[in-house]
Write an enzyme that holds these catalytic residues in place. Structure first.
Site, mmCIF file in Angstrom:
data_model
loop_
_atom_site.group_PDB
_atom_site.id
_atom_site.type_symbol
_atom_site.label_atom_id
_atom_site.label_comp_id
_atom_site.label_asym_id
_atom_site.label_seq_id
_atom_site.Cartn_x
_atom_site.Cartn_y
_atom_site.Cartn_z
ATOM 1 N N GLY A 140 0.808 -1.169 0.043
ATOM 2 C CA GLY A 140 0.100 -0.041 0.061
ATOM 3 C C GLY A 140 0.928 1.386 0.016
ATOM 4 O O GLY A 140 0.383 2.273 0.480
ATOM 5 N N MET A 176 -3.940 -7.310 -7.830
ATOM 6 C CA MET A 176 -3.318 -8.339 -8.473
ATOM 7 C C MET A 176 -4.236 -9.333 -9.257
ATOM 8 O O MET A 176 -4.079 -10.256 -9.515
ATOM 9 C CB MET A 176 -2.509 -9.338 -7.738
ATOM 10 N N ARG A 177 -5.559 -8.617 -9.531
ATOM 11 C CA ARG A 177 -6.420 -9.377 -10.189
ATOM 12 C C ARG A 177 -6.938 -8.517 -11.505
ATOM 13 O O ARG A 177 -6.891 -7.296 -11.388
ATOM 14 C CB ARG A 177 -7.802 -9.630 -9.361
ATOM 15 N N ILE A 178 -7.466 -9.178 -12.480
ATOM 16 C CA ILE A 178 -7.826 -8.360 -13.749
ATOM 17 C C ILE A 178 -9.432 -7.997 -13.476
ATOM 18 O O ILE A 178 -9.792 -8.950 -13.192
ATOM 19 C CB ILE A 178 -7.763 -9.507 -14.956
ATOM 20 N N HIS A 209 1.624 1.252 -12.955
ATOM 21 C CA HIS A 209 2.339 0.041 -13.507
ATOM 22 C C HIS A 209 3.720 0.466 -13.357
ATOM 23 O O HIS A 209 4.223 1.418 -13.944
ATOM 24 C CB HIS A 209 1.870 -0.307 -15.030
HETATM 25 C C1 GRF Z 1 3.758 -1.061 -7.341
HETATM 26 O O1 GRF Z 1 4.908 -1.414 -7.865
HETATM 27 C C2 GRF Z 1 2.684 -0.838 -8.628
HETATM 28 O O2 GRF Z 1 3.233 -0.354 -9.635
HETATM 29 C C3 GRF Z 1 2.231 -2.428 -9.023
HETATM 30 O O3 GRF Z 1 2.224 -2.770 -7.763
HETATM 31 C C4 GRF Z 1 3.237 -2.179 -6.731
HETATM 32 C C5 GRF Z 1 2.075 -1.810 -5.659
HETATM 33 O O4 GRF Z 1 2.818 -1.362 -4.722
HETATM 34 N N1 GRF Z 1 1.071 -2.511 -9.735
HETATM 35 P P1 GRF Z 1 2.311 -0.918 -3.311
HETATM 36 O O5 GRF Z 1 1.306 -1.954 -2.497
HETATM 37 O O6 GRF Z 1 1.467 0.481 -3.476
HETATM 38 O O7 GRF Z 1 3.384 -0.374 -2.257
#
Ligand code: GRF
Length: 208
Positions: A15, A95-97, A114
């Site tokens: 987060g 982590m899901r689409i 991303h």
């Molecule tokens: C980040 O690197 C983001 O680009 C990717 O997942 C990571 C999330 O990090 N999609 P966090 O949970 O905000 O620290």
């Protein structure tokens, strides 16, 4: 000051991007408030960190699939954000689409961060993909979410150098520093209605 836009955050991890958004809201550099944080991982750090900022947060069951929400669960996610009167959604390490229903409910109002310069290295562990490929620069991208994987129109990007002695961890940490600037900046443009999207092309409108 104009009414604050209500933002919902979806995340599965620690987060740190949600924290960057919360700090920008507190500092007034982002004219929005985080109304609700939802995670598909019960013990995710993002929920604890939301709690420490006094932000409403909840774990919602994702269903049996690994990479997507099942239909009934997806509806529950939509309803949670609608109940919290959320206008915009940020995917911050979710982590899901997200497929049809969610994107219909929040049409053109879902953005993702991303950790690469898209279209290079979509998908998982983009910092590792960049390191393995041997690029000299990578970075991060904030983009609108469409039906594809990391394919929506690009709002902002920032480049990050790759050092000869980088490990996946050091490179990801440097990319994350950039993410923490880029994500609030892109959301600020979005919530102020400063973006014009035509097909793949997202342009920043001049300040009025
Ligand atoms: C980040 O690197 C983001 O680009 C990717 O997942 C990571 C999330 O990090 N999609 P966090 O949970 O905000 O620290």
């Amino acid at each position: 000051m104009s009414k604050k836009v209500r933002v919902g955050v979806l995340g599965s991890g620690k987060g740190s991007n949600m924290v960057a958004l919360a700090k920008a809201c507190e500092a007034g550099t982002l004219n929005a408030e985080i109304a609700l944080v939802v995670s598909d991982v019960e013990e995710a750090g993002i929920l604890e960190r939301a709690e420490s900022f006094g932000i409403a947060n909840q774990y919602l069951v994702p269903g049996p699939f690994k990479t997507k929400l099942d239909e009934v669960c997806e509806q529950a996610y939509i309803e949670a954000f609608q109940k919290a009167e959320v206008d915009w959604i940020v995917l911050a390490g979710f982590m899901r689409i997200l497929k049809g229903q969610f994107l219909k409910a929040y049409s053109n109002r879902v953005i993702n961060i991303h950790p690469s310069l898209l279209p290079s290295f979509p998908g998982l562990e983009a910092w590792k993909q960049a390191l393995d490929y041997g690029v000299k620069f990578t970075g991060c991208t904030v983009h609108f979410v469409d039906q594809g994987i990391d394919t929506g129109s690009i709002i902002l990007q920032e480049t990050v150098p790759v050092m000869d002695d980088d490990t996946p961890q050091t490179l990801h940490a440097r990319i994350q520093e950039a993410e923490h600037r880029l994500c609030p900046a892109a959301l600020e443009l979005a919530v102020r209605g400063r973006l014009s999207v035509q097909g793949r092309h997202c342009h920043r409108l001049p300040d009025s």
